[in-house]
Every structure is written in structure tokens, then in C-alpha cells.
Design an enzyme around this catalytic site. Sequence first.
Site, short mmCIF file in Angstrom:
data_model
loop_
_atom_site.label_atom_id
_atom_site.label_comp_id
_atom_site.label_asym_id
_atom_site.label_seq_id
_atom_site.Cartn_x
_atom_site.Cartn_y
_atom_site.Cartn_z
N LYS A 81 0.84 -1.19 0.00
CA LYS A 81 0.00 0.00 0.00
C LYS A 81 0.88 1.24 0.00
O LYS A 81 2.07 1.21 0.36
CB LYS A 81 -0.93 0.03 1.21
CG LYS A 81 -0.25 -0.04 2.57
CD LYS A 81 0.22 1.30 3.13
CE LYS A 81 0.82 1.15 4.52
NZ LYS A 81 1.56 2.35 4.98
N PRO A 87 9.88 -4.18 0.06
CA PRO A 87 11.01 -3.91 0.96
C PRO A 87 10.55 -3.79 2.41
O PRO A 87 9.51 -3.18 2.69
CB PRO A 87 11.56 -2.57 0.44
CG PRO A 87 11.12 -2.50 -0.98
CD PRO A 87 9.79 -3.18 -1.02
N ALA A 118 9.78 -0.09 4.99
CA ALA A 118 9.71 0.92 3.95
C ALA A 118 8.44 1.76 4.00
O ALA A 118 8.28 2.71 3.24
CB ALA A 118 9.81 0.26 2.56
N GLY A 119 7.48 1.40 4.87
CA GLY A 119 6.24 2.15 4.94
C GLY A 119 5.21 1.72 3.93
O GLY A 119 4.22 2.44 3.68
N GLY A 154 4.31 -4.13 4.14
CA GLY A 154 4.61 -5.50 3.76
C GLY A 154 4.27 -6.52 4.84
O GLY A 154 3.59 -7.52 4.58
N SER A 212 2.29 -6.18 7.46
CA SER A 212 0.84 -6.18 7.73
C SER A 212 0.08 -6.91 6.64
O SER A 212 -0.86 -7.68 6.91
CB SER A 212 0.33 -4.74 7.85
OG SER A 212 0.88 -4.09 8.97
N ASP A 241 -2.51 -1.62 10.62
CA ASP A 241 -2.65 -1.66 9.16
C ASP A 241 -3.25 -2.96 8.65
O ASP A 241 -3.69 -3.04 7.50
CB ASP A 241 -1.28 -1.47 8.48
CG ASP A 241 -0.86 -0.01 8.40
OD1 ASP A 241 -1.70 0.86 8.62
OD2 ASP A 241 0.33 0.24 8.13
#
Length: 252
Positions: free
Chosen positions: A10, A92, A95-96, A99, A101, A131
Site C-alpha cells: 500500500k 522492501p 519501507a512504509g 509488507g 501487515s 494496518d
Amino acid sequence: MTIALPARAKLNLDLAVLGRRDDGFHDVRTTLQAIDLHDLIMLTRADQTTLAISGLAVSNTPNNSVLKAHAALERAAKKKMPTSIHLHKRIPPGAGMGGASSDAATALRGLAALYKVTADLMPIARELGADVPFFLTGGAAIAERRGDDLTPIPMQPQWFAIAWPGIELLTQDVYVAWDEMPETTGANQLTKAAMHVKPELKKFASSLGPDWQMTGSGSAFFRRCTDEQSAHECTSNLKCWTTVAQAIGPWA
């Protein structure tokens, strides 16, 4: 039988931090958009539960979010579900882009199908992380409170150029830094806090230019593009991990 499911990433198209909550989390308001970049999770019934990981390297394998999801579903269903799990990482870490979640939510969906569990997965997802509930459905949504109060919104077709500097950021560290900073502004109000935790991120952001913004608590940045070709052009000269992704709607 083996079940294979993509665990989509996302982007946070905006992110406002509204304040710290009594439970230690933070109230936020953010627009989440699922993209076609994904990990792959393969689940097969087995005599015992094992996890194999390929692709991008991840740390803390014993505490992987997929294993946490597996354990949480076993508790909710009150039965053992021994499973051979293969996780192929393309998103990654740190990275925010959600991934871990997404891996957890996808594991819940896959395991529920594999073992015919009819329990409501949303409370389990909330237990696993703020998330995680979004990744049960995907698409686009406004996320509020901890990030798990979701209001679906229409998806706008769009492409994104994405760049990651190879820096892993822990969400908790970034929010602690935010607590210690004066009021922040901008499309993503965690950006300065992330740069405080990892000062080299500021140099990376400067090298990208003003049209890029950070996603989540970092450290990846994205740029909105009119089409796939222009997105590839934006990443063509970057000396870091890059990809091109498009927005996708809710899971079928």
C-alpha cells in the site's frame, strides 16, 4: 492442496498525525491505496508449521508477522493448523508500504480458506496491527483513529514511481520521534520524524526532488505519474531499489 495468494503493498497518499492516544498509539487520518506490488504467500497442510522465506531479506524471522497471524487464527479457531508456509518477499521491509501487515492479513485469509475457518477475521486483524485490517479488503480507504477505522472510497486509476533507499525504519521509532518534535506539516506529517531517526533519509529525499513524498513511516518515497511510461522514466536514473506500480481495487 496448496493455496497461493499475493500480499499487496500500500501507499499512504497523505498522512496526518492528530495526537497521541491514552493507549500509547496515535490517532491518524490517512488515505490508503493498495498497489499491485506484492509478496507471495503459499500455504500447504503439513505435519508441523514451518516458514521458509525467499526474495528480499527480512529480519526477526521467528517473530515474522505470518507466524503471528497463524498463531492468532489457531487461538481464535481453537484448533491446530499445521502448515508449511513459503513467503516470497518483494515488498522492501521497513519501507512504509505495509509488507508485514499485508503478509499477516493474507496469511489469515489463506489459512481460513485452507482450514475452512468461518470466524470473523477483522477482530483478529486488529489484534495483529493497525494496518492489518485494510489488507483484508484492499482497494482505497480513509483510515482513522489508530488506522484501523476504515471508510472505503472510490479508487482513482493512477501509476506510481517508487524508490527505496535500502533503509529499514521501525514505525515505533518514528512515532517516538514525532512525539518529541514541534508541530509538523506537509502531505506526510511523519517525514521529519523519519529523517530525525535516520538523518541519511533527508539526503535521499533531496536527491529525488520535490515531486516525491514519503509513504507511511518511511523509508520509501513515491511519485504520482500520469501513466506507466512516465513512471518508468522517473525511476530510470535512480541508483537505488525502484519499482513502478499501479493502484488496484478491492480484492475479489
